[in-house]
Design a protein around this motif. Structure first.
Motif, PDB file in Angstrom:
ATOM      1  N   PHE A  92       0.739  -1.181   0.022  1.00 57.66           N
ATOM      2  CA  PHE A  92       0.034   0.040   0.251  1.00 57.66           C
ATOM      3  C   PHE A  92       0.946   1.352  -0.056  1.00 57.66           C
ATOM      4  O   PHE A  92       0.254   2.440  -0.082  1.00 57.66           O
ATOM      5  CB  PHE A  92      -0.994   0.079   1.158  1.00 57.66           C
ATOM      6  CG  PHE A  92      -1.684  -1.076   1.542  1.00 57.66           C
ATOM      7  CD1 PHE A  92      -2.310  -1.743   0.442  1.00 57.66           C
ATOM      8  CD2 PHE A  92      -1.538  -1.916   2.619  1.00 57.66           C
ATOM      9  CE1 PHE A  92      -3.277  -2.963   0.668  1.00 57.66           C
ATOM     10  CE2 PHE A  92      -2.328  -3.083   2.929  1.00 57.66           C
ATOM     11  CZ  PHE A  92      -2.981  -3.679   1.560  1.00 57.66           C
ATOM     12  N   LYS A  93       2.123   1.151   0.080  1.00 59.71           N
ATOM     13  CA  LYS A  93       2.870   2.200   0.166  1.00 59.71           C
ATOM     14  C   LYS A  93       2.723   3.500  -0.850  1.00 59.71           C
ATOM     15  O   LYS A  93       2.509   4.547  -0.521  1.00 59.71           O
ATOM     16  CB  LYS A  93       4.384   1.970   0.248  1.00 59.71           C
ATOM     17  CG  LYS A  93       5.328   3.059   0.556  1.00 59.71           C
ATOM     18  CD  LYS A  93       6.855   2.406   0.449  1.00 59.71           C
ATOM     19  CE  LYS A  93       7.306   1.933   1.461  1.00 59.71           C
ATOM     20  NZ  LYS A  93       8.788   1.591   1.699  1.00 59.71           N
ATOM     21  N   GLU A  94       2.848   2.921  -2.083  1.00 64.06           N
ATOM     22  CA  GLU A  94       2.904   3.893  -3.073  1.00 64.06           C
ATOM     23  C   GLU A  94       1.452   4.648  -3.238  1.00 64.06           C
ATOM     24  O   GLU A  94       1.223   5.684  -3.514  1.00 64.06           O
ATOM     25  CB  GLU A  94       2.891   3.193  -4.326  1.00 64.06           C
ATOM     26  CG  GLU A  94       2.942   3.921  -5.776  1.00 64.06           C
ATOM     27  CD  GLU A  94       3.112   3.298  -7.053  1.00 64.06           C
ATOM     28  OE1 GLU A  94       2.726   3.752  -8.195  1.00 64.06           O
ATOM     29  OE2 GLU A  94       3.534   2.097  -6.953  1.00 64.06           O
ATOM     30  N   LYS A  95       0.278   3.922  -2.940  1.00 64.67           N
ATOM     31  CA  LYS A  95      -0.904   4.611  -2.858  1.00 64.67           C
ATOM     32  C   LYS A  95      -1.061   5.606  -1.752  1.00 64.67           C
ATOM     33  O   LYS A  95      -1.531   6.652  -1.986  1.00 64.67           O
ATOM     34  CB  LYS A  95      -2.033   3.579  -2.449  1.00 64.67           C
ATOM     35  CG  LYS A  95      -3.292   4.044  -2.846  1.00 64.67           C
ATOM     36  CD  LYS A  95      -3.587   4.526  -4.372  1.00 64.67           C
ATOM     37  CE  LYS A  95      -4.988   4.816  -4.885  1.00 64.67           C
ATOM     38  NZ  LYS A  95      -5.126   5.213  -6.205  1.00 64.67           N
ATOM     39  N   VAL A  96      -0.344   5.267  -0.507  1.00 62.30           N
ATOM     40  CA  VAL A  96      -0.539   6.172   0.570  1.00 62.30           C
ATOM     41  C   VAL A  96       0.252   7.229   0.314  1.00 62.30           C
ATOM     42  O   VAL A  96      -0.133   8.412   0.505  1.00 62.30           O
ATOM     43  CB  VAL A  96      -0.009   5.260   1.996  1.00 62.30           C
ATOM     44  CG1 VAL A  96       0.332   6.495   2.872  1.00 62.30           C
ATOM     45  CG2 VAL A  96      -0.950   4.297   2.473  1.00 62.30           C
ATOM     46  N   LEU A  97       1.417   7.222  -0.511  1.00 64.19           N
ATOM     47  CA  LEU A  97       2.224   8.390  -0.665  1.00 64.19           C
ATOM     48  C   LEU A  97       1.384   9.249  -1.777  1.00 64.19           C
ATOM     49  O   LEU A  97       1.533  10.529  -1.497  1.00 64.19           O
ATOM     50  CB  LEU A  97       3.665   7.937  -1.259  1.00 64.19           C
ATOM     51  CG  LEU A  97       4.468   7.471  -0.232  1.00 64.19           C
ATOM     52  CD1 LEU A  97       5.608   6.728  -0.960  1.00 64.19           C
ATOM     53  CD2 LEU A  97       4.988   8.458   0.795  1.00 64.19           C
ATOM     54  N   GLU A  98       0.707   8.650  -2.709  1.00 62.35           N
ATOM     55  CA  GLU A  98      -0.035   9.439  -3.351  1.00 62.35           C
ATOM     56  C   GLU A  98      -1.025  10.140  -2.681  1.00 62.35           C
ATOM     57  O   GLU A  98      -1.451  11.584  -2.963  1.00 62.35           O
ATOM     58  CB  GLU A  98      -0.818   8.534  -4.553  1.00 62.35           C
ATOM     59  CG  GLU A  98      -1.715   9.110  -5.495  1.00 62.35           C
ATOM     60  CD  GLU A  98      -2.474   8.187  -6.376  1.00 62.35           C
ATOM     61  OE1 GLU A  98      -3.749   8.552  -6.841  1.00 62.35           O
ATOM     62  OE2 GLU A  98      -1.982   6.918  -6.665  1.00 62.35           O
ATOM     63  N   TRP A  99      -1.837   9.593  -1.629  1.00 69.18           N
ATOM     64  CA  TRP A  99      -2.898  10.210  -0.840  1.00 69.18           C
ATOM     65  C   TRP A  99      -2.233  11.532  -0.440  1.00 69.18           C
ATOM     66  O   TRP A  99      -2.736  12.711  -0.112  1.00 69.18           O
ATOM     67  CB  TRP A  99      -3.614   9.482   0.145  1.00 69.18           C
ATOM     68  CG  TRP A  99      -4.285   8.316  -0.650  1.00 69.18           C
ATOM     69  CD1 TRP A  99      -5.195   8.491  -1.870  1.00 69.18           C
ATOM     70  CD2 TRP A  99      -4.709   7.246  -0.070  1.00 69.18           C
ATOM     71  NE1 TRP A  99      -5.755   7.152  -2.009  1.00 69.18           N
ATOM     72  CE2 TRP A  99      -5.412   6.460  -0.983  1.00 69.18           C
ATOM     73  CE3 TRP A  99      -4.263   6.459   1.013  1.00 69.18           C
ATOM     74  CZ2 TRP A  99      -6.009   5.028  -0.764  1.00 69.18           C
ATOM     75  CZ3 TRP A  99      -4.854   5.223   1.400  1.00 69.18           C
ATOM     76  CH2 TRP A  99      -5.621   4.465   0.522  1.00 69.18           C
ATOM     77  N   ILE A 100      -1.017  11.307   0.291  1.00 66.48           N
ATOM     78  CA  ILE A 100      -0.301  12.163   1.269  1.00 66.48           C
ATOM     79  C   ILE A 100       0.015  13.598   0.314  1.00 66.48           C
ATOM     80  O   ILE A 100      -0.035  14.806   0.681  1.00 66.48           O
ATOM     81  CB  ILE A 100       0.716  11.822   1.861  1.00 66.48           C
ATOM     82  CG1 ILE A 100       0.599  10.817   2.977  1.00 66.48           C
ATOM     83  CG2 ILE A 100       1.515  12.817   2.518  1.00 66.48           C
ATOM     84  CD1 ILE A 100       1.587   9.984   3.592  1.00 66.48           C
ATOM     85  N   SER A 101       0.556  13.299  -0.964  1.00 63.99           N
ATOM     86  CA  SER A 101       0.987  14.218  -1.859  1.00 63.99           C
ATOM     87  C   SER A 101      -0.162  15.304  -2.386  1.00 63.99           C
ATOM     88  O   SER A 101       0.174  16.492  -2.441  1.00 63.99           O
ATOM     89  CB  SER A 101       1.623  13.828  -3.098  1.00 63.99           C
ATOM     90  OG  SER A 101       0.487  13.067  -4.013  1.00 63.99           O
ATOM     91  N   ARG A 102      -1.323  14.955  -2.112  1.00 60.47           N
ATOM     92  CA  ARG A 102      -2.347  15.516  -2.593  1.00 60.47           C
ATOM     93  C   ARG A 102      -2.772  16.599  -1.409  1.00 60.47           C
ATOM     94  O   ARG A 102      -3.549  17.598  -1.680  1.00 60.47           O
ATOM     95  CB  ARG A 102      -3.667  14.686  -2.740  1.00 60.47           C
ATOM     96  CG  ARG A 102      -3.640  13.837  -3.948  1.00 60.47           C
ATOM     97  CD  ARG A 102      -4.873  12.984  -4.265  1.00 60.47           C
ATOM     98  NE  ARG A 102      -4.877  11.862  -5.232  1.00 60.47           N
ATOM     99  CZ  ARG A 102      -5.695  11.171  -5.280  1.00 60.47           C
ATOM    100  NH1 ARG A 102      -6.630  10.892  -4.496  1.00 60.47           N
ATOM    101  NH2 ARG A 102      -5.434  10.181  -6.226  1.00 60.47           N
TER     102      ARG A 102
END
Length: 249
Positions: A92-102
């Motif tokens: 899930f790391k990549e998805k979480v980082l995408e959410w955080i970047s927003r």
């Protein structure tokens, strides 16, 4: 309507009847909001029965957040209480980082990052990341608040620094790994819990008190801010907080 994606996530906590339950199939919206579909798998009591689960934590946090006026909240932002845990899972790391970047979290002076790991809640706070890392006027630092310091919070440091670097890279902000390694990670001697279940409640109280007391110009010169000490609050103050928000174990 936001798209929802099915992810395989294991969540261990309690249901409304106080029994142990595990979620293995959960719906996560594109924004990262966790929509729990609970399935009871074990009704026996557990040693961690009195701990807050993520839903209880999030519900209480929202109540605390709304207490403060907009102008006071303007200096703060926060991450979902499970995002750091999910980040630690490669799936899930990549998805979480995408959410955080927003969220553009580094436009705020203070960022709350609840950490649930090893069945224990900690609070990570990013301070002054809205300024250049090498600022001469304010100290960029990280605070790690742990109500059970005998558990060894310093062992989270490598993961925290990797997380910070990955967030910078996800936001496409130029930063050197060496610069991240030099940011102080401070672990204040805060009041300690009296049992093995209150860590989540302490994190919520830390958040509430920090929002009340955090200075506009945060600096570590001469030690931690004046309010962050072993006698930051008395046990009876913590008990009153728990009663107010119906968090009594």
């Amino acid at each position: 309507m936001a798209k929802r994606k099915q992810l395989e996530i294991q969540f261990i906590g309690e249901d409304e009847e106080g029994t142990s339950c595990t979620v293995t199939h959960s719906t996560v919206s594109a924004s990262g909001r966790f929509l729990r579909n609970k399935r009871r798998v074990n009704a026996r009591n557990t040693r961690q029965q009195g701990m807050l689960n993520s839903k209880q934590f999030s519900d209480c946090f929202e109540k605390i957040w709304k207490i403060f006026p907009d102008n006071q909240r303007a200096s703060f932002t926060y991450l979902d209480c499970l995002w750091f845990s999910w980040y630690m899972d490669e799936l899930f790391k990549e998805k979480v980082l995408e959410w955080i970047s927003r969220k553009h979290i580094f436009t705020k002076k203070y960022v709350f990052v609840p950490i649930l790991h090893w069945r224990h809640w900690n609070l990570l706070i990013f301070c002054n990341f809205d300024k250049p890392l090498q600022s001469n006027t304010q100290t960029t630092c990280m605070l790690l608040l742990d109500s059970m310091q005998m558990s060894g919070p310093r062992r989270l440091e490598p993961t925290i620094r990797k997380f910070l670097l990955d967030v910078y890279e996800a936001e496409k902000r130029p930063v050197m790994k060496q610069a991240i390694s030099k940011i102080p990670l401070l672990i204040p001697k805060v009041p300690q819990q009296r049992n093995g279940e209150d860590c989540g409640r302490f994190v919520l109280y830390f958040i509430s008190l920090f929002m009340e007391s955090a200075p506009k110009n945060f600096s570590t010169t001469g030690g931690y801010p004046y309010f962050m000490k072993e006698d930051w609050f008395a046990p009876q103050d913590f008990d009153c907080f728990c009663k107010r928000f119906k968090l009594c174990s």
